[in-house]
Design an enzyme around this catalytic site. Structure first.
Site, PDB file in Angstrom:
ATOM      1  CE  LYS A  74     -56.001  -9.293 -52.538  1.00 22.90           C
ATOM      2  NZ  LYS A  74     -54.650  -9.708 -52.950  1.00 22.90           N
ATOM      3  CE  LYS A  98     -53.700 -11.848 -42.323  1.00 21.76           C
ATOM      4  NZ  LYS A  98     -52.307 -11.420 -42.914  1.00 21.76           N
ATOM      5  CE  LYS A 110     -48.439 -15.207 -47.588  1.00 17.86           C
ATOM      6  NZ  LYS A 110     -49.017 -13.875 -46.791  1.00 17.86           N
ATOM      7  CB  THR A 194     -49.110  -4.020 -43.734  1.00 24.35           C
ATOM      8  OG1 THR A 194     -49.378  -4.772 -45.118  1.00 24.35           O
ATOM      9  CG2 THR A 194     -49.319  -5.274 -42.766  1.00 24.35           C
ATOM     10  CG  ASN A 225     -43.649  -3.083 -46.549  1.00 27.24           C
ATOM     11  OD1 ASN A 225     -44.567  -3.260 -45.834  1.00 27.24           O
ATOM     12  ND2 ASN A 225     -43.720  -2.204 -47.394  1.00 27.24           N
ATOM     13  CB  SER A 353     -54.986  -5.988 -51.040  1.00 27.82           C
ATOM     14  OG  SER A 353     -53.377  -6.034 -51.391  1.00 27.82           O
TER      15      SER A 353
END
Ligand code: NAD
Length: 423
Positions: A74, A98, A110, A194, A225, A353
């Protein structure tokens, strides 16, 4: 704005050194490090895109799948001109850790494309996004690897990619990507998740430091963002935004700036700089400010040893991935600055997510209140797990980052051992 580092720090080496240190601190066999130091798989693909002038341009796309012990890979997809394989590998390592810290059932991955979205039209961006998905589709999927937005990508880019994947599969398979628009199975609150997570992490850090957010002053590096929403949420708690920068410049006003008006100014002019009533400030100046909290929300390796020496803030809430170098960490530890590390502070994105993926799989959708409540609970739990681990298991001798890596590594090492991957 120039990055502060003259020589490029190799982010992949930094990420590996963090794992090595945690392996040593936990006194685990070197095989655990060997198993985790390199991604399981790294794909580099030529992405051919027909540009608006009819010419074909080849972009380089990457996907790094680091580790899937705890669940499918992920991690976001970044569009940036300077991205390379090592950066993507490092970012995928951080995702593994994470997800383990946040206790969501994912591994780490990623993706990226080396491109400059500022110089591309919307149609070119769409073709690039679809071509990236065509190149990577064989290794992606809701049970294999699930991308999301990152720097310079957004819900629209995710929509193009999910649509392309669904065409390839010949049925709607929206669980392949998170961070999608609401009309395509997106999750309410994902865009702000986030930053909301950064708020909760910083709020908990302020509590243990005895700082009231109501009277706190703060600065944000990177007004995108994560940076903008973090500024907005901190200001909603009564905090005062005194400085912000983006890739073109910065704005500073000791009296405080309204985050929404600052965003409006950035949208109209292309940068936060020259915001009415503000003075110019660069990245180095921002980090040297006398304020309570700094939120790095730009790119990696911004807080170098030189920058750390000048930091006067008491809390750093890492919205960005990898903003602090290991040398800077040592200096900040000496100065008793509480650094809430990226793999904890910015995990709100991957937590929501996860909620999106669960809802896609069940075709059953939760309300915004439900999402926010669950996010807050998970962030507070994650912060307290790590803080207690640091204070109790490690007798307060390690930093929050080291504690977070150790906590995650312990989970990963145990899961890998029962699966027979080492030992
Ligand atoms: P974004 O593209 O929306 O914003 C990035 C901002 O940083 C832009 O305003 C850009 O101008 C600015 N910037 C770039 N270089 C800079 C520099 N040298 N100095 C000052 N500002 C600079 O990206 P984003 O999604 O907000 O991501 C920011 C960071 O947060 C990245 O490290 C990303 O990996 C991390 N992150 C993002 C998410 C997410 O959900 N978007 C989740 C976790 C972590």
């Amino acid at each position: 704005m120039e990055n502060l580092t003259k020589e490029k720090i190799n982010t992949y080496q930094v990420a590996k050194s963090r794992i090595k240190r945690a392996v040593e601190q936990l006194d685990l066999p070197i095989n655990v490090y060997e198993r985790l130091k390199a991604p399981d798989r790294v794909i580099e693909a030529a992405i051919p895109v027909e540009m608006d002038d009819g010419k074909i341009k080849i972009f380089t796309g990457y996907r790094s799948q680091h580790n899937n012990t705890l669940g499918p890979y992920k991690g976001g997809i970044r569009f940036h001109p300077e991205v390379d394989a090592d950066e993507v590998k490092a970012l995928s390592i951080w995702m593994t850790f994470k997800c383990a810290v946040a206790r969501v059932p994912f591994g780490g991955g990623k993706g990226a494309v080396a491109c400059n979205p500022r110089q591309m039209s919307k149609k070119e961006m769409e073709r690039l996004s679809r071509q990236y998905m065509r190149a990577m589709a064989p290794i992606l999927g809701p049970e294999k690897d699930i991308p999301a937005p990152d720097v310079n990508t957004n819900a629209q880019v995710m929509a193009w990619m999910a649509d392309e994947y669904s065409k390839i599969q010949q049925y709607n398979d929206f669980g392949v990507i998170t961070g999608k628009p609401l009309d395509m199975g997106g999750c309410v609150g994902r865009e702000t998740a986030t930053a909301r997570g950064v708020l909760y992490a910083v709020r908990e850090a302020a509590r243990v430091k005895g700082i009231s957010l109501k009277d706190a002053t703060f600065a944000v590096q990177g007004y995108g963002n994560v940076g903008y929403f973090a500024a907005r949420f901190l200001a909603e708690q009564g905090g005062k935004l005194i400085a912000a920068t983006d890739s073109s410049g910065g704005a500073y006003n000791q009296g405080g700036m309204n985050p929404e008006l600052l965003l409006k100014h950035k949208n109209e002019t292309g940068s936060v700089k020259n915001f009415p009533g503000s003075d110019e400030i660069d990245t180095e100046g921002l980090y040297a400010l006398d304020c309570d909290i700094i939120v790095p929300a730009a790119l990696e390796n911004q807080i170098t040893a030189k920058v750390a020496q000048k930091i006067r803030a008491r809390i750093i809430g890492e919205g960005a991935n990898g903003p602090t170098t290991p040398e800077a960490d040592e200096i900040l530890k000496e100065k008793d600055v509480l650094v809430v590390p990226d793999i904890l502070a910015n995990s709100g994105g991957v937590i929501v997510s996860y909620f999106e993926w669960v809802q896609n799989n069940y075709r059953y959708y939760w309300s915004e209140d439900e999402i926010e409540r669950r996010l807050e609970r998970k962030m507070v739990e994650a912060f307290n797990h790590i803080y207690e681990y640091k204070c109790n298991n490690c007798k307060d001798t390690v930093t929050m980052r080291e504690a977070a890596f150790m906590y995650a590594l312990q989970r990963l090492a145990e899961a890998m051992k029962v699966r027979g991957w080492w030992g």
